[in-house]
Every structure is written in C-alpha cells, then in structure tokens.
Design a protein around this motif. Structure first.
Motif, mmCIF file in Angstrom:
data_model
loop_
_atom_site.group_PDB
_atom_site.id
_atom_site.type_symbol
_atom_site.label_atom_id
_atom_site.label_comp_id
_atom_site.label_asym_id
_atom_site.label_seq_id
_atom_site.Cartn_x
_atom_site.Cartn_y
_atom_site.Cartn_z
ATOM 1 N N LYS A 1 0.838 -1.213 0.000
ATOM 2 C CA LYS A 1 0.000 0.000 0.000
ATOM 3 C C LYS A 1 0.864 1.250 0.000
ATOM 4 C CE LYS A 1 -4.096 -1.913 2.322
ATOM 5 N NZ LYS A 1 -5.005 -1.785 3.485
ATOM 6 N N ASN A 2 1.901 1.260 0.828
ATOM 7 C CA ASN A 2 2.807 2.403 0.891
ATOM 8 C C ASN A 2 3.523 2.600 -0.440
ATOM 9 O OD1 ASN A 2 2.321 1.196 3.539
ATOM 10 N ND2 ASN A 2 3.673 2.790 4.350
ATOM 11 N N LEU A 3 3.895 1.483 -1.082
ATOM 12 C CA LEU A 3 4.562 1.561 -2.379
ATOM 13 C C LEU A 3 3.696 2.304 -3.387
ATOM 14 C CD1 LEU A 3 6.773 0.569 -4.475
ATOM 15 C CD2 LEU A 3 5.205 -1.347 -4.902
ATOM 16 N N VAL A 4 2.427 1.925 -3.471
ATOM 17 C CA VAL A 4 1.522 2.555 -4.429
ATOM 18 C C VAL A 4 1.384 4.044 -4.154
ATOM 19 C CG1 VAL A 4 -0.844 2.584 -5.311
ATOM 20 C CG2 VAL A 4 0.269 0.399 -4.825
ATOM 21 N N ARG A 49 -6.748 2.008 -6.560
ATOM 22 C CA ARG A 49 -5.787 1.585 -5.535
ATOM 23 C C ARG A 49 -5.868 0.073 -5.295
ATOM 24 N NH1 ARG A 49 -6.780 7.092 -2.761
ATOM 25 N NH2 ARG A 49 -4.647 7.932 -2.568
ATOM 26 N N LEU A 50 -7.087 -0.447 -5.204
ATOM 27 C CA LEU A 50 -7.240 -1.873 -4.941
ATOM 28 C C LEU A 50 -6.662 -2.706 -6.082
ATOM 29 C CD1 LEU A 50 -8.384 -4.090 -3.080
ATOM 30 C CD2 LEU A 50 -10.539 -3.926 -4.371
ATOM 31 N N MET A 51 -6.963 -2.341 -7.330
ATOM 32 C CA MET A 51 -6.437 -3.074 -8.477
ATOM 33 C C MET A 51 -4.914 -3.105 -8.466
ATOM 34 S SD MET A 51 -8.596 -2.544 -12.008
ATOM 35 C CE MET A 51 -9.131 -0.846 -11.895
ATOM 36 N N VAL A 52 -4.295 -1.938 -8.213
ATOM 37 C CA VAL A 52 -2.832 -1.861 -8.264
ATOM 38 C C VAL A 52 -2.207 -2.591 -7.082
ATOM 39 C CG1 VAL A 52 -0.852 -0.316 -8.389
ATOM 40 C CG2 VAL A 52 -2.972 0.306 -9.543
ATOM 41 N N GLN A 53 -2.807 -2.457 -5.902
ATOM 42 C CA GLN A 53 -2.276 -3.169 -4.736
ATOM 43 C C GLN A 53 -2.293 -4.682 -4.953
ATOM 44 O OE1 GLN A 53 -4.644 -1.760 -1.443
ATOM 45 N NE2 GLN A 53 -3.899 0.339 -1.658
ATOM 46 N N ILE A 54 -3.398 -5.198 -5.494
ATOM 47 C CA ILE A 54 -3.491 -6.640 -5.755
ATOM 48 C C ILE A 54 -2.485 -7.047 -6.837
ATOM 49 C CG2 ILE A 54 -4.971 -8.449 -6.712
ATOM 50 C CD1 ILE A 54 -7.327 -7.083 -5.307
ATOM 51 N N ALA A 55 -2.405 -6.255 -7.909
ATOM 52 C CA ALA A 55 -1.472 -6.578 -9.000
ATOM 53 C C ALA A 55 -0.035 -6.612 -8.504
ATOM 54 C CB ALA A 55 -1.628 -5.566 -10.134
ATOM 55 N N MET A 56 0.374 -5.591 -7.748
ATOM 56 C CA MET A 56 1.763 -5.508 -7.302
ATOM 57 C C MET A 56 2.068 -6.540 -6.219
ATOM 58 S SD MET A 56 3.104 -3.410 -9.284
ATOM 59 C CE MET A 56 4.693 -3.555 -8.466
#
Length: 419
Positions: A289-292, A373-380
């Motif tokens: 989460k912090n990364l995003v 945010r949710l899409m990117v957090q799950i992807a990463m």
C-alpha cells in the motif's frame, strides 16, 4: 517554449516550460523544480492557461469550488476545443459526465453514485480482481524476459472493468476495443483522419453494447453487481437516467483503465529501480500500500495535471487571473514540492501519504480512487509474491501522449517463480 507573465509589471524571469520536449517524460523533475523555485504561478501561452507548481497553491485552487470550476464550459477557449466535433459519439457521454455538470448536478449525481465506490463496496471486488491477476500471472510464468507494460499492466484493468460490469460472454473483445477507443479519444485532435473512422466505429459499437447491458440489468438485476447498484440507487425518488449511467461507465473506463495501466507500470519500475525497495517489500508485504502511494507522489505519471477555470477575477500568488482563464495544477510538481514533503526527492516507503492529492481534492476527489488503488495493490502484491527474483533489464522507453508520461515498454526478467 518560454513561459512568460501576462502582467508586464511582474519582474519574474522567463522559465523554459515544454512538457513535450525530448526527455521530459523520462524525467520531468529538474524542469518542475525550476518552476517551483522561479515561477510557481505563470501564464503558459502555448497551453492558454496559468500553470501552478507548488503544493499550497494547488490545494487552494482544488478545494475552492466557489472561485474555481472544474467544468470546461467555464473556460474562455471552450468553444475551440473541437474534440466532440471530431468524435460526436463522445458528445453525449461528455456532456453528462461529472466534470460537465453544473454544481447542483454534480452534487446530485455524486451523491447517488458514491455508495457504489466506497472502500467497503470496492473491497467486495477483491476476489474477482485477484482471480484475473492470477490468471494473467499464470501466462507469464514461462516467459522469462517480457515487456511488463503490454503483458501485465495493460492486461488487467480492462478485464476487471468488464468483469465488474458483467459484460455478456462473447463480447469481451468488443468491450476491450471500446475501452481502448474511449481512452484514446481524449487526444483525438492529434489523430490522423484515417484513425478517426475506426475509433468512432468502436465507440459507437461500445455504446450500443453498454446500453444493451444496462437495459438487460434493469430487467435482470444481479447481486453484488456494481451496475445493478448504480441502476437501483435511489434517494427520495431520484435515480440516474440512461445517459448519466453511460457517462459514468465512460468515466470509469477512462479513469479505471488509463490511470491504472500507468500506475502499475510506474510501480513496477520504481520497485525495481529504487535500491532496497524490492527487498523491503518482500520482507514486509503490507508495505505494498505504501509503495503505491509513494509512487503516486514521487513519480506521478499524469503530465498535465488537474484543470480548473476561474469563475471570477482572482488574485493568486501575486498574479491577476481573469474570469474564464484556465488554471493547470501540475500534480507531478505539486507532489514533489519541498515545502510540503520532507526530503521530497527521496523515495520513502515509510512516508505518511495522507496529504497526497494524486486523485484530486475536496468535492471533486476521484470517485474511482478506491478501485484504482485496490487493483494496483493486488497486482503488485501478487507480482512480488510470484516473482520475487525479478529484475529490471533496461530503462523504460516512453512514447508520445498529450496527457500522460506514457511508458511504452518496460523490459523485465522475472527470474524463477516462487514455489
């Protein structure tokens, strides 16, 4: 191109500002730092607008709906935009979109649709997003080296949005074409005439598909379905009409697809580029989460930022801004402002991201922010878990885009997948 003050009594130096200059997309930060230091508010002749590069000025404009409007009809040059004339199929969508509505209309539509985009509502989509992400990663396992933009970043958002809307089976490819066409229509003015005809066809066919899907969902509502939620949402007898629903789907495509594709690509790049970041995320997966959030702040990919239009004559930062003039908040600069962020030039996973305005601020905060945010957090998170030994092969290449720092290719060696 030199940016000059429109006030002849203002003795500020001329500052070169050209967001289309070679190398700008690769690293815009030296140019933006110079703007913040020497001309934090100036009139950019080429863009016909005032450019703001400091955090405090940006937040002031974004939170002040009384003096600054997001509706481009309030712009003095609105009549020469011409985008709708080039693609009339987008006219109905645009005029019913949130940014085209007057203050009362915007508040009404936002009030009706907000429940469908709360963190709790968005969280219900996690299983779907995770399944799509896992399926994409399964196809990458045996590839070794690959272009992460085309084979990872671009393959998740359109499928997620199609799944969210429950696009009928057999129409996934058509919906993907529609998604790409709507995103591309944002810079229609730069397209050759022979490119406009297929774009218009794809948009027309997509509108028909989405309209038929909406009509079917009215007759056959589904549980835990975002489109059903939007159709059934009601407050004191007030509901969204078909045109408003179509406009919202279009906005969801533009924001949910284009923004998410870029954010995933920039997250992968920064994860592999910054010393020690990958090791830190591997040891503490909760830091995804912090990364995003830190990528949104440190390496923001939207080139032009957030536009507002002066409702009246305004004095701001010593500049006289006239009614009807555009103000462009350069979020890529604002989010690196040394006055607002301690050691702004340092990528810091432990940074408090609560002051970020990457998804807007105030009444016009992006409705789809939780979903993106949710899409990117799950992807990463899934990418790091599956391929902990991945490494950057070479620096990314960037392609032309009027609004984004468009990362076109990002070659990565995935290494051995985890057991």
């Amino acid at each position: 191109m030199s940016a000059q003050q429109t006030n002849p009594n203002e003795n500020r130096p001329e500052v070169p500002f050209n967001p289309y200059a070679p190398g700008y997309d690769v690293n815009p930060h030296p140019a933006l730092e110079k703007l913040r230091a020497e001309a934090p508010i100036f009139y950019w002749e080429q863009g016909r607008c005032w450019v703001l590069s400091r955090y405090e000025d940006g937040v002031t404009v974004l939170r002040d709906d009384k003096r600054f409007s997001p509706n481009r009809d309030d712009w003095e040059f609105a009549s020469v935009l011409g985008a709708d004339a080039l693609i009339p199929e987008m006219e109905e969508l645009n005029k019913n979109g949130l940014f085209a509505l007057n203050e009362g209309g915007h508040a009404r539509v936002r009030r009706l649709v907000s429940p469908a985009f709360t963190p709790r509502a968005t969280e219900r989509l996690r299983p779907e997003i995770q399944a799509i992400t896992d399926e994409v990663l399964d196809t990458l396992a045996a590839k070794g080296r690959l272009d992460m933009v085309k084979e990872f970043s671009e393959r998740i958002p359109a499928r997620v949005i199609g799944s969210m809307l429950k696009i009928p089976q057999g129409h996934e490819e058509q919906f993907l074409e529609f998604t790409n066409a709507v995103a591309k229509s944002v810079f229609a003015g730069a397209l050759a005439p022979e490119e406009l005809a297929p774009l218009r066809r794809q948009i027309h066919e997509g509108i028909v598909l989405v309209t038929e899907t909406i009509d079917d969902r009215r007759r056959n509502p589904l549980e835990n379905d975002i489109l059903t939620t939007l159709i059934q949402t009601e407050e004191q007898g007030d509901k969204l009409n078909k045109q408003e629903l179509l406009a919202l789907v279009s906005s969801l495509i533009v924001g949910g697809f284009e923004t998410t594709v870029h954010l995933v690509s920039f997250c992968v790049y920064n994860l592999l580029q910054q010393p020690g970041v990958l090791a830190e995320v591997k040891s503490k997966p909760e830091l995804i989460k912090n990364l995003v959030e830190e990528v949104l702040r440190f390496d923001y990919f939207v080139k032009m930022g957030a536009a507002r239009y002066a409702r009246e004559d305004v004095e701001l930062g010593g500049m006289h801004i006239k009614k009807g003039q555009m103000l462009l908040v350069l979020l890529g600069s604002v989010l690196r402002d040394e006055r607002a962020f301690d050691k702004a030039h340092v990528f810091d996973l432990q940074r408090n991201a609560n002051v970020s305005i990457a998804f807007g601020h105030g009444a016009h905060f992006c409705l789809g922010a939780n979903l993106a945010r949710l899409m990117v957090q799950i992807a990463m998170g899934s990418l790091v878990r599956r391929f902990p030994e991945m490494r950057l092969v070479k620096q990314p290449s960037f392609g032309p885009h009027s609004l984004m720092r468009k990362m076109e290719e990002l070659e990565v060696d995935l290494g051995s997948p985890s057991a």
